[in-house]
Design a protein around this motif. Sequence first.
Motif, PDB file in Angstrom:
ATOM      1  N   ALA A  64       0.828  -1.213   0.000  1.00 13.60           N
ATOM      2  CA  ALA A  64       0.000   0.000   0.000  1.00 13.60           C
ATOM      3  C   ALA A  64       0.857   1.256   0.000  1.00 13.60           C
ATOM      4  CB  ALA A  64      -0.930  -0.007   1.209  1.00 13.60           C
ATOM      5  N   PHE A  65       1.974   1.231   0.724  1.00 15.86           N
ATOM      6  CA  PHE A  65       2.869   2.386   0.777  1.00 15.86           C
ATOM      7  C   PHE A  65       3.403   2.715  -0.614  1.00 15.86           C
ATOM      8  CE2 PHE A  65       7.167   4.202   1.534  1.00 15.86           C
ATOM      9  CZ  PHE A  65       6.788   5.340   2.219  1.00 15.86           C
ATOM     10  N   PHE A  66       3.800   1.701  -1.368  1.00 17.87           N
ATOM     11  CA  PHE A  66       4.297   1.918  -2.728  1.00 17.87           C
ATOM     12  C   PHE A  66       3.149   2.247  -3.676  1.00 17.87           C
ATOM     13  CE2 PHE A  66       8.209   0.481  -1.152  1.00 17.87           C
ATOM     14  CZ  PHE A  66       9.193   0.574  -2.120  1.00 17.87           C
ATOM     15  N   ALA A  67       1.991   1.614  -3.475  1.00 20.76           N
ATOM     16  CA  ALA A  67       0.855   1.836  -4.371  1.00 20.76           C
ATOM     17  C   ALA A  67       0.363   3.279  -4.321  1.00 20.76           C
ATOM     18  CB  ALA A  67      -0.292   0.888  -4.013  1.00 20.76           C
ATOM     19  N   ASN A  68       0.591   3.945  -3.196  1.00 15.80           N
ATOM     20  CA  ASN A  68       0.129   5.325  -3.036  1.00 15.80           C
ATOM     21  C   ASN A  68       1.152   6.355  -3.518  1.00 15.80           C
ATOM     22  OD1 ASN A  68      -2.376   4.639  -1.885  1.00 15.80           O
ATOM     23  ND2 ASN A  68      -1.427   4.391   0.140  1.00 15.80           N
ATOM     24  N   SER A  69       2.259   5.890  -4.085  1.00 14.59           N
ATOM     25  CA  SER A  69       3.297   6.807  -4.551  1.00 14.59           C
ATOM     26  C   SER A  69       3.789   6.393  -5.929  1.00 14.59           C
ATOM     27  CB  SER A  69       4.466   6.837  -3.566  1.00 14.59           C
ATOM     28  OG  SER A  69       5.549   7.590  -4.087  1.00 14.59           O
ATOM     29  N   GLU A  70       3.483   7.194  -6.906  1.00 12.52           N
ATOM     30  CA  GLU A  70       3.957   6.919  -8.267  1.00 12.52           C
ATOM     31  C   GLU A  70       5.479   6.950  -8.342  1.00 12.52           C
ATOM     32  OE1 GLU A  70       3.391   8.729 -12.817  1.00 12.52           O
ATOM     33  OE2 GLU A  70       2.070   9.350 -11.174  1.00 12.52           O
ATOM     34  N   LEU A  71       6.105   7.817  -7.531  1.00  9.22           N
ATOM     35  CA  LEU A  71       7.562   7.930  -7.527  1.00  9.22           C
ATOM     36  C   LEU A  71       8.244   6.671  -7.003  1.00  9.22           C
ATOM     37  CD1 LEU A  71       8.045  11.603  -6.246  1.00  9.22           C
ATOM     38  CD2 LEU A  71       8.266  10.743  -8.576  1.00  9.22           C
ATOM     39  N   LEU A  72       7.535   5.883  -6.206  1.00  5.91           N
ATOM     40  CA  LEU A  72       8.070   4.617  -5.714  1.00  5.91           C
ATOM     41  C   LEU A  72       7.622   3.447  -6.584  1.00  5.91           C
ATOM     42  CD1 LEU A  72       7.555   5.006  -1.850  1.00  5.91           C
ATOM     43  CD2 LEU A  72       9.703   5.149  -3.113  1.00  5.91           C
ATOM     44  N   ALA A  73       6.372   3.471  -6.997  1.00  5.18           N
ATOM     45  CA  ALA A  73       5.800   2.339  -7.718  1.00  5.18           C
ATOM     46  C   ALA A  73       6.453   2.108  -9.075  1.00  5.18           C
ATOM     47  CB  ALA A  73       4.294   2.536  -7.893  1.00  5.18           C
ATOM     48  N   ILE A  74       6.656   3.174  -9.851  1.00  6.82           N
ATOM     49  CA  ILE A  74       7.211   3.010 -11.202  1.00  6.82           C
ATOM     50  C   ILE A  74       8.650   2.487 -11.161  1.00  6.82           C
ATOM     51  CG2 ILE A  74       7.900   4.244 -13.295  1.00  6.82           C
ATOM     52  CD1 ILE A  74       5.416   5.950 -13.006  1.00  6.82           C
ATOM     53  N   PRO A  75       9.557   3.074 -10.342  1.00  6.40           N
ATOM     54  CA  PRO A  75      10.906   2.496 -10.259  1.00  6.40           C
ATOM     55  C   PRO A  75      10.897   1.040  -9.770  1.00  6.40           C
ATOM     56  CG  PRO A  75      10.901   4.702  -9.356  1.00  6.40           C
ATOM     57  CD  PRO A  75       9.467   4.338  -9.586  1.00  6.40           C
ATOM     58  N   ALA A  76       9.998   0.723  -8.847  1.00  5.34           N
ATOM     59  CA  ALA A  76       9.918  -0.654  -8.351  1.00  5.34           C
ATOM     60  C   ALA A  76       9.506  -1.604  -9.467  1.00  5.34           C
ATOM     61  CB  ALA A  76       8.923  -0.740  -7.195  1.00  5.34           C
ATOM     62  N   ASN A  77       8.533  -1.196 -10.279  1.00  3.94           N
ATOM     63  CA  ASN A  77       8.108  -2.017 -11.415  1.00  3.94           C
ATOM     64  C   ASN A  77       9.249  -2.214 -12.415  1.00  3.94           C
ATOM     65  OD1 ASN A  77       5.470  -2.478 -10.566  1.00  3.94           O
ATOM     66  ND2 ASN A  77       4.679  -0.635 -11.571  1.00  3.94           N
ATOM     67  N   VAL A  78       9.963  -1.122 -12.695  1.00  7.00           N
ATOM     68  CA  VAL A  78      11.074  -1.197 -13.646  1.00  7.00           C
ATOM     69  C   VAL A  78      12.177  -2.115 -13.113  1.00  7.00           C
ATOM     70  CG1 VAL A  78      12.915   0.119 -14.759  1.00  7.00           C
ATOM     71  CG2 VAL A  78      10.594   1.060 -14.657  1.00  7.00           C
ATOM     72  N   TYR A  79      12.492  -1.988 -11.827  1.00  7.56           N
ATOM     73  CA  TYR A  79      13.525  -2.822 -11.217  1.00  7.56           C
ATOM     74  C   TYR A  79      13.132  -4.299 -11.312  1.00  7.56           C
ATOM     75  CZ  TYR A  79      17.375  -3.793  -7.962  1.00  7.56           C
ATOM     76  OH  TYR A  79      18.552  -4.249  -7.395  1.00  7.56           O
ATOM     77  N   TYR A  80      11.880  -4.600 -10.992  1.00  3.87           N
ATOM     78  CA  TYR A  80      11.420  -5.983 -11.036  1.00  3.87           C
ATOM     79  C   TYR A  80      11.494  -6.549 -12.447  1.00  3.87           C
ATOM     80  CZ  TYR A  80       8.422 -10.078 -10.639  1.00  3.87           C
ATOM     81  OH  TYR A  80       7.943 -11.368 -10.690  1.00  3.87           O
ATOM     82  N   ALA A  81      11.133  -5.748 -13.421  1.00  2.44           N
ATOM     83  CA  ALA A  81      11.019  -6.240 -14.794  1.00  2.44           C
ATOM     84  C   ALA A  81      12.345  -6.305 -15.538  1.00  2.44           C
ATOM     85  CB  ALA A  81      10.043  -5.355 -15.578  1.00  2.44           C
ATOM     86  N   THR A  82      13.330  -5.477 -15.138  1.00  2.00           N
ATOM     87  CA  THR A  82      14.520  -5.337 -15.981  1.00  2.00           C
ATOM     88  C   THR A  82      15.852  -5.728 -15.339  1.00  2.00           C
ATOM     89  OG1 THR A  82      14.838  -3.006 -15.326  1.00  2.00           O
ATOM     90  CG2 THR A  82      13.397  -3.437 -17.224  1.00  2.00           C
ATOM     91  N   VAL A  83      15.912  -5.864 -14.019  1.00  2.00           N
ATOM     92  CA  VAL A  83      17.218  -6.059 -13.376  1.00  2.00           C
ATOM     93  C   VAL A  83      17.584  -7.528 -13.196  1.00  2.00           C
ATOM     94  CG1 VAL A  83      18.542  -5.643 -11.253  1.00  2.00           C
ATOM     95  CG2 VAL A  83      17.109  -3.828 -12.214  1.00  2.00           C
ATOM     96  N   HIS A  84      16.618  -8.378 -12.914  1.00  5.00           N
ATOM     97  CA  HIS A  84      16.859  -9.765 -12.507  1.00  5.00           C
ATOM     98  C   HIS A  84      17.788 -10.519 -13.464  1.00  5.00           C
ATOM     99  CE1 HIS A  84      16.178 -13.653 -10.709  1.00  5.00           C
ATOM    100  NE2 HIS A  84      15.516 -14.104 -11.761  1.00  5.00           N
TER     101      HIS A  84
END
Length: 267
Positions: A64-84
């Motif tokens: 919920a903390f990340f879902a309420n912040s676009e500045l956190l949510a978008i980098p988190a999505n990018v990290y999950y999708a591209t770094v692994h």
Amino acid sequence: MREAVRGRGREAVGQLALTTVLYLVYRYGRLLVLHHEARAFANARSVWDLERAVHLPSETSLNAFFANSELLAIPANVYYATVHFPFAIATLLWLWVFRAPLYRWTRNVMVGLTGTALLVHIFFPLAPPRMMHDLGFVDLAAVYGESVYGSPETDTLSNQFAAMPSLHIGWALLLALALCFAFRSRWRWLFLAHPLITTVVVVATANHYWLDGIVAVALMVVVIALVRAVSAWQARRRVANGEPASAGLSPGEPAEEPGRQLVTAQR
């Protein structure tokens, strides 16, 4: 010199072939449980109840903390999708070129961890938190960006019910440890930021439960112990056959696990 180059070239082809075969086996094995949705959701309930019983923090709070912040949510999505995968490939390639003995140890542990994880995926299908909307989870990728997964009903290329164990966390920790072993600088421990960030990201994006990461780390510890035991057994066999314990190892390759003899081979 030319023969050494040819030898490294043959080894590179062999490693690429091995990696490709293992990846295909892993992908095919995951697909074996595509139609176990009912079990996957029932197991998700069991995992959720177990976490609450042992008083683990609720993943919904971080989500919920990340879902309420676009500045956190978008980098988190990018990290999950591209770094692994890029981080894994880059690390393994660097280790193969500059720390061959450590590369072999890392490869063996990664193969064992991935194979063990595949068995868990097959026998314990688990729906990820992002599918458990009734528990309050928000799929950050669906809200803030295109998900790396398609609809479970139409996505036949990936098994979305393979949440436990989290290979995102398992691989991240293993590769970070390998890089810590590869350097002497006191700054080498910064590599551990990768598994820490990965853990926060996979939970915040509702792709994994805390328990998925805990199980991944536990399995990695078991696999490391098995790799060490096999190496010791092979050394004893060589000694029994009248060969040096290090026979069969590449020049400079340690007979013991990283963290002990390997440090002497570091730059």
